[in-house]
Design an enzyme around this catalytic site. Structure first.
Site: not given
Ligand code: PPE
Length: 309
Positions: A39, A160-162, A166
């Site tokens: 995202f 990588a914004k995975t 989170y």
């Protein structure tokens, strides 16, 4: 503020604009079970020249890059995602907003292998004020060094914004809030300062800026990059390829967080140790002021960073 209280009604999903309440997915969606989504978070600012998305091209590029380790293919071109986003902002008549594009493995079968699960893509926009509160921007926040360590980049690609990443951010942030702090700072596996749960971190010492290097298992933050550039343009020396120890947080003259959501947020205490004089420091204030002048286009420079709605 909950979504129910917001004046937004449309989401773009897989090529269509749908009613907010109809933007639904199946409970057996792969991404829900295994965190296999990527995202972005960007902001559209109400600038002197009308609403404009800040560094949209860089956010889009990072979204496509984040897909790579997961062999995820977004079935839509960057131009289509841009057009969808601009249209969402126009249709909902938003002068400023936060933008959340997401792509994830969808519904087809379960098992860790995504197999033939389709890639689903959605974009939502909504008004989002100061991430850590308006007061935080002015007076700074108190943070604690989390007892949770960040994933090493050898365990999960931290650039990588995975979505799955989170859970670590949530653990760290909620631990901090349980202890009465506003936010956490997370150390990497080596014990060096990495970043916040949703922010990069900067330190000021003897008039120079320091921020952990990209090899410290951090997200390559776009606000981090922005601050490096505007600080250098203001004449500051920025050391952006360093390791920072926990103790250096305590002895720093100033500390602040950066992020699309967090913008430039001063930190006034770490682990109950007062940073500098315990308020927003002069360097932080100058950079923060410059940041808001830049994103709201009160300065002429950096035109290439804006996508007008
Ligand atoms: N590190 C992490 C782990 C992170 O999530 C963010 C953004 C940053 C650094 C700063 O990156 P950039 O936004 O490119 O400057 N965090 C996003 C999500 C926040 C949330 O609560 O959700 C954001 O700021 O949009």
């Amino acid at each position: 503020m909950s979504f129910d209280e917001m004046d937004v009604d449309t989401i773009w999903m897989d090529g269509e604009f749908v009613d907010w309440d109809d933007a639904q997915i199946h409970v057996l969606t792969h991404g829900l079970h295994y965190g296999t989504g990527v995202f972005e978070g960007a902001r559209c600012y109400d600038t002197e020249n009308g609403p404009a998305i800040f560094r949209w091209e860089e956010h889009l590029e990072r979204l496509y890059h984040s897909c790579k380790p997961y062999e995820m293919e977004i079935d839509h071109s960057p131009e289509e995602l841009t057009e969808a986003t601009l249209e969402l902002i126009r249709r909902q008549d938003l002068a400023s907003c936060y933008i959340r594009p997401i792509a994830f493995y969808g519904y087809h079968s379960l098992g860790v292998s995504p197999g033939d699960c389709p890639t689903r893509t959605a974009i939502a926009v909504w008004p989002w004020g100061a991430y850590l509160g308006e007061e935080a921007l002015e007076n700074g926040i108190e943070v604690m060094v989390s007892s949770w360590r960040k994933h090493s980049s050898s365990q999960i690609p931290t650039n990588a914004k995975t979505t799955g990443l989170y859970v670590n951010s949530m653990l760290a942030g909620e631990e901090a809030r349980r202890h009465g702090y506003a936010e956490a700072i997370v150390l990497n596996k080596e014990g060096h300062v990495a970043e916040g749960p949703g922010e990069n971190v900067f330190l000021v010492r003897d008039g120079e800026l320091y921020t952990p290097g990209l090899s410290e298992s951090i997200l390559d933050g776009i606000t981090r990059d922005t601050v490096i550039e505007i600080a250098r343009d203001l004449g500051y020396t920025v050391n952006d390829d360093v390791s920072i120890s926990r103790g250096e947080l305590h002895t720093a003259d100033e500390l602040f967080f950066t992020g699309s959501a967090a913008e430039v947020t001063p930190i006034r205490k770490v682990d109950n140790v007062v940073v500098g004089d315990g308020s927003r420091g002069p360097v932080t204030e100058e950079i923060q002021q410059r940041f808001f002048d830049v994103v709201e286009r009160r300065v002429d420079d950096y035109e290439e960073w804006f996508t007008y709605v």
